[in-house]
Write a protein that holds these residues in place. Structure first.
Motif, PDB file in Angstrom:
ATOM      1  N   VAL A  43       0.841  -1.205   0.000  1.00 52.73           N
ATOM      2  CA  VAL A  43       0.000   0.000   0.000  1.00 52.73           C
ATOM      3  C   VAL A  43       0.869   1.245   0.000  1.00 52.73           C
ATOM      4  O   VAL A  43       0.591   2.219  -0.716  1.00 52.73           O
ATOM      5  CB  VAL A  43      -0.951  -0.007   1.211  1.00 52.73           C
ATOM      6  CG1 VAL A  43      -1.792   1.273   1.233  1.00 52.73           C
ATOM      7  CG2 VAL A  43      -1.867  -1.224   1.182  1.00 52.73           C
ATOM      8  N   SER A  44       1.935   1.230   0.793  1.00 50.50           N
ATOM      9  CA  SER A  44       2.830   2.386   0.847  1.00 50.50           C
ATOM     10  C   SER A  44       3.477   2.637  -0.506  1.00 50.50           C
ATOM     11  O   SER A  44       3.558   3.783  -0.972  1.00 50.50           O
ATOM     12  CB  SER A  44       3.904   2.153   1.915  1.00 50.50           C
ATOM     13  OG  SER A  44       4.795   3.247   1.988  1.00 50.50           O
ATOM     14  N   PHE A  57      -4.850  -2.679  -9.412  1.00 47.68           N
ATOM     15  CA  PHE A  57      -3.451  -2.803  -9.835  1.00 47.68           C
ATOM     16  C   PHE A  57      -2.835  -4.105  -9.334  1.00 47.68           C
ATOM     17  O   PHE A  57      -2.258  -4.876 -10.108  1.00 47.68           O
ATOM     18  CB  PHE A  57      -2.660  -1.600  -9.340  1.00 47.68           C
ATOM     19  CG  PHE A  57      -1.219  -1.612  -9.771  1.00 47.68           C
ATOM     20  CD1 PHE A  57      -0.893  -1.660 -11.106  1.00 47.68           C
ATOM     21  CD2 PHE A  57      -0.200  -1.565  -8.840  1.00 47.68           C
ATOM     22  CE1 PHE A  57       0.435  -1.665 -11.522  1.00 47.68           C
ATOM     23  CE2 PHE A  57       1.116  -1.580  -9.235  1.00 47.68           C
ATOM     24  CZ  PHE A  57       1.445  -1.635 -10.574  1.00 47.68           C
ATOM     25  N   PHE A  58      -2.955  -4.374  -8.027  1.00 50.24           N
ATOM     26  CA  PHE A  58      -2.333  -5.586  -7.482  1.00 50.24           C
ATOM     27  C   PHE A  58      -3.224  -6.818  -7.610  1.00 50.24           C
ATOM     28  O   PHE A  58      -2.760  -7.933  -7.377  1.00 50.24           O
ATOM     29  CB  PHE A  58      -1.945  -5.363  -6.015  1.00 50.24           C
ATOM     30  CG  PHE A  58      -0.715  -4.509  -5.854  1.00 50.24           C
ATOM     31  CD1 PHE A  58       0.525  -4.974  -6.239  1.00 50.24           C
ATOM     32  CD2 PHE A  58      -0.804  -3.236  -5.334  1.00 50.24           C
ATOM     33  CE1 PHE A  58       1.661  -4.191  -6.105  1.00 50.24           C
ATOM     34  CE2 PHE A  58       0.327  -2.441  -5.187  1.00 50.24           C
ATOM     35  CZ  PHE A  58       1.559  -2.919  -5.575  1.00 50.24           C
ATOM     36  N   GLY A  59      -4.490  -6.628  -7.964  1.00 54.11           N
ATOM     37  CA  GLY A  59      -5.359  -7.776  -8.176  1.00 54.11           C
ATOM     38  C   GLY A  59      -5.440  -8.220  -9.621  1.00 54.11           C
ATOM     39  O   GLY A  59      -5.770  -9.384  -9.891  1.00 54.11           O
ATOM     40  N   PHE A 103       3.024 -18.209  -0.193  1.00 54.08           N
ATOM     41  CA  PHE A 103       3.070 -19.113  -1.336  1.00 54.08           C
ATOM     42  C   PHE A 103       1.736 -19.174  -2.084  1.00 54.08           C
ATOM     43  O   PHE A 103       1.650 -19.767  -3.162  1.00 54.08           O
ATOM     44  CB  PHE A 103       3.481 -20.525  -0.887  1.00 54.08           C
ATOM     45  CG  PHE A 103       2.579 -21.136   0.148  1.00 54.08           C
ATOM     46  CD1 PHE A 103       1.400 -21.771  -0.199  1.00 54.08           C
ATOM     47  CD2 PHE A 103       2.923 -21.083   1.497  1.00 54.08           C
ATOM     48  CE1 PHE A 103       0.580 -22.351   0.760  1.00 54.08           C
ATOM     49  CE2 PHE A 103       2.111 -21.650   2.467  1.00 54.08           C
ATOM     50  CZ  PHE A 103       0.934 -22.287   2.094  1.00 54.08           C
ATOM     51  N   ALA A 104       0.683 -18.565  -1.532  1.00 51.06           N
ATOM     52  CA  ALA A 104      -0.626 -18.551  -2.210  1.00 51.06           C
ATOM     53  C   ALA A 104      -1.005 -17.132  -2.615  1.00 51.06           C
ATOM     54  O   ALA A 104      -2.132 -16.692  -2.418  1.00 51.06           O
ATOM     55  CB  ALA A 104      -1.695 -19.158  -1.309  1.00 51.06           C
ATOM     56  N   MET A 105      -0.052 -16.407  -3.207  1.00 48.70           N
ATOM     57  CA  MET A 105      -0.320 -15.028  -3.600  1.00 48.70           C
ATOM     58  C   MET A 105      -1.428 -14.949  -4.636  1.00 48.70           C
ATOM     59  O   MET A 105      -2.150 -13.954  -4.713  1.00 48.70           O
ATOM     60  CB  MET A 105       0.954 -14.385  -4.139  1.00 48.70           C
ATOM     61  CG  MET A 105       0.840 -12.888  -4.382  1.00 48.70           C
ATOM     62  SD  MET A 105       0.521 -11.984  -2.836  1.00 48.70           S
ATOM     63  CE  MET A 105      -0.008 -10.392  -3.461  1.00 48.70           C
ATOM     64  N   LYS A 112      -6.645 -12.822  -6.222  1.00 51.55           N
ATOM     65  CA  LYS A 112      -8.040 -13.105  -6.556  1.00 51.55           C
ATOM     66  C   LYS A 112      -8.980 -12.368  -5.613  1.00 51.55           C
ATOM     67  O   LYS A 112     -10.008 -11.818  -6.038  1.00 51.55           O
ATOM     68  CB  LYS A 112      -8.296 -14.609  -6.496  1.00 51.55           C
ATOM     69  CG  LYS A 112      -9.724 -15.002  -6.855  1.00 51.55           C
ATOM     70  CD  LYS A 112      -9.929 -16.502  -6.732  1.00 51.55           C
ATOM     71  CE  LYS A 112     -11.382 -16.871  -7.037  1.00 51.55           C
ATOM     72  NZ  LYS A 112     -11.620 -18.335  -6.870  1.00 51.55           N
ATOM     73  N   ALA A 113      -8.640 -12.346  -4.322  1.00 49.37           N
ATOM     74  CA  ALA A 113      -9.462 -11.619  -3.345  1.00 49.37           C
ATOM     75  C   ALA A 113      -9.477 -10.128  -3.652  1.00 49.37           C
ATOM     76  O   ALA A 113     -10.523  -9.464  -3.547  1.00 49.37           O
ATOM     77  CB  ALA A 113      -8.940 -11.868  -1.929  1.00 49.37           C
ATOM     78  N   PHE A 114      -8.319  -9.566  -4.036  1.00 47.76           N
ATOM     79  CA  PHE A 114      -8.258  -8.151  -4.415  1.00 47.76           C
ATOM     80  C   PHE A 114      -9.130  -7.889  -5.650  1.00 47.76           C
ATOM     81  O   PHE A 114      -9.867  -6.897  -5.705  1.00 47.76           O
ATOM     82  CB  PHE A 114      -6.815  -7.744  -4.710  1.00 47.76           C
ATOM     83  CG  PHE A 114      -5.936  -7.635  -3.493  1.00 47.76           C
ATOM     84  CD1 PHE A 114      -6.485  -7.535  -2.221  1.00 47.76           C
ATOM     85  CD2 PHE A 114      -4.546  -7.621  -3.611  1.00 47.76           C
ATOM     86  CE1 PHE A 114      -5.673  -7.422  -1.090  1.00 47.76           C
ATOM     87  CE2 PHE A 114      -3.736  -7.511  -2.500  1.00 47.76           C
ATOM     88  CZ  PHE A 114      -4.300  -7.414  -1.240  1.00 47.76           C
ATOM     89  N   LYS A 115      -9.040  -8.762  -6.636  1.00 48.26           N
ATOM     90  CA  LYS A 115      -9.812  -8.586  -7.862  1.00 48.26           C
ATOM     91  C   LYS A 115     -11.307  -8.631  -7.570  1.00 48.26           C
ATOM     92  O   LYS A 115     -12.080  -7.780  -8.050  1.00 48.26           O
ATOM     93  CB  LYS A 115      -9.428  -9.670  -8.869  1.00 48.26           C
ATOM     94  CG  LYS A 115     -10.211  -9.604 -10.171  1.00 48.26           C
ATOM     95  CD  LYS A 115      -9.785 -10.723 -11.119  1.00 48.26           C
ATOM     96  CE  LYS A 115     -10.600 -10.688 -12.410  1.00 48.26           C
ATOM     97  NZ  LYS A 115     -10.187 -11.781 -13.329  1.00 48.26           N
ATOM     98  N   GLU A 116     -11.746  -9.610  -6.797  1.00 48.77           N
ATOM     99  CA  GLU A 116     -13.166  -9.733  -6.487  1.00 48.77           C
ATOM    100  C   GLU A 116     -13.643  -8.563  -5.640  1.00 48.77           C
ATOM    101  O   GLU A 116     -14.770  -8.083  -5.804  1.00 48.77           O
ATOM    102  CB  GLU A 116     -13.422 -11.053  -5.762  1.00 48.77           C
ATOM    103  CG  GLU A 116     -13.210 -12.283  -6.644  1.00 48.77           C
ATOM    104  CD  GLU A 116     -13.388 -13.577  -5.888  1.00 48.77           C
ATOM    105  OE1 GLU A 116     -13.486 -13.532  -4.628  1.00 48.77           O
ATOM    106  OE2 GLU A 116     -13.445 -14.644  -6.531  1.00 48.77           O
ATOM    107  N   ALA A 117     -12.794  -8.077  -4.734  1.00 50.52           N
ATOM    108  CA  ALA A 117     -13.164  -6.919  -3.919  1.00 50.52           C
ATOM    109  C   ALA A 117     -13.345  -5.684  -4.799  1.00 50.52           C
ATOM    110  O   ALA A 117     -14.273  -4.895  -4.598  1.00 50.52           O
ATOM    111  CB  ALA A 117     -12.100  -6.665  -2.856  1.00 50.52           C
TER     112      ALA A 117
END
Length: 344
Positions: free
Chosen positions: A164-165, A196-198, A246-248, A253-258
């Protein structure tokens, strides 16, 4: 000091940076005792002493002596901190219990790095006002999705804060007009981070690193066999703080769905039963088992006239109202990241 004269206790972690949630631990570091013997013996001695305290849940006290950094874990009664030292079993203990992790300075650089990280985080929070509310939202999201523990492949709090920073540092360069809007910048920054990160950022091809001046850099990743992302430590850029994630792909996926849920219109189904519709974030933090029926309802409602989209209550400390938030449209492919790196 009852156990060791000259000993001191340092607070670090989320409580030291005001980034704690209602399920966060209190992290304590005991210093000034290394000259009195090995760390394991210190933990055992302190455990015996603390078990007699009225505010300590005696059955919760345990020592993890074989961990990379040995730790003494316990739970404290939150409302009985100042109670006299009596047997707590003779009364009714408070219902609120607070987890506490206690480490010792016998592991030198490993533990001292926690204190340096604490100071770095506090400086970032002072320089980036949007950092705290966005991190708190994302921490709650990962906790709800059970992706906040690196031991199970999730993304740790420090790694999340660094992402985030880094995003907020470059946000000013990417979208200076939007970043200057006091009403919408927090909502747009949150949406842009999730997208961006999702969606955009490929952790298998790029890394997040830091310069000596503690400025973020997105750079090309060298070939490697690890499936974990590389998020460099600003205090030691050769140290990957996200090595255990190891499960990035699940985190992304959580970021994308959010991001998709925050962009979707709220269904007007609550008006028929006289209930106020929940905010996007209230829906975001619901467990999946509770969220599925509403998601099915929303898919049907999308066929009807659209309902005004609202992003409200971005955090308990900072409310953000953004009607139909407009996502900043810009193409940032892998080649864009390379150009950003060259410009930096």
């Amino acid at each position: 000091e009852e156990c060791w004269s000259g000993a001191r206790v340092e607070l670090y972690g989320s409580f030291a940076t005001s980034l704690f949630l209602n399920h966060s631990d209190i992290d304590l570091l005991v210093t000034g005792v290394s000259q009195h013997g090995p760390v394991v013996s210190h933990m055992r001695m302190l455990a015996k002493v603390l078990q007699k305290r009225a505010w300590c849940v005696s059955s919760s006290v345990r020592t993890l002596e074989r961990a990379t950094v040995p730790v003494l874990k316990l739970e404290a009664f939150l409302t009985a901190i100042d109670a006299p030292d009596v047997d707590v079993s003779t009364g009714t203990p408070p219902s609120i219990r607070l987890p506490v992790d206690i480490t010792f300075d016998g592991h030198g650089s490993t533990v001292q790095a926690c204190l340096h990280a604490r100071d770095f985080v506090n400086r970032q929070l002072s320089n980036l006002p949007s950092l705290r509310p966005i991190v708190l939202i994302l921490k709650q999201l990962l906790y709800t999705e059970k992706l906040n523990n690196p031991y199970t492949g999730g993304l740790g709090s420090y790694s999340l804060l660094l992402l985030v920073s880094a995003h907020l540092h470059l946000w000013k360069a990417w979208a200076p007009p939007m970043a200057s809007l006091p009403t919408h910048n927090l909502a747009l920054a949150l949406l842009d981070f999730l997208h961006f990160f999702g969606v955009v950022f490929d952790f298998s091809r790029h890394e997040v690193r830091w310069t000596k001046d503690h400025l973020p850099v997105f750079c090309q990743a060298p070939p490697r066999t690890s499936t974990s992302p590389w998020v460099g430590n600003p205090l030691d850029d050769e140290h990957n703080v996200a090595a255990g994630t190891f499960a990035m792909w699940r985190v992304q996926k959580a970021f994308k769905e959010a991001h998709q849920r925050l962009q979707s219109p709220l269904p007007p189904v609550w008006a028929s039963v006289g209930e106020a519709p929940p905010s996007h974030l209230e829906l975001l933090f619901q467990q999946k088992s509770r969220r599925k029926p509403r998601e099915r309802d929303r898919s049907r409602e999308l066929e009807s006239p659209s309902y005004p989209s609202t992003l409200a209550q971005a955090s308990s400390a900072s409310a953000v109202a953004a009607t139909s938030p407009r996502e900043i449209q810009r193409s940032r492919s892998s080649e864009d990241l390379g150009r950003l790196d060259d410009q930096r």
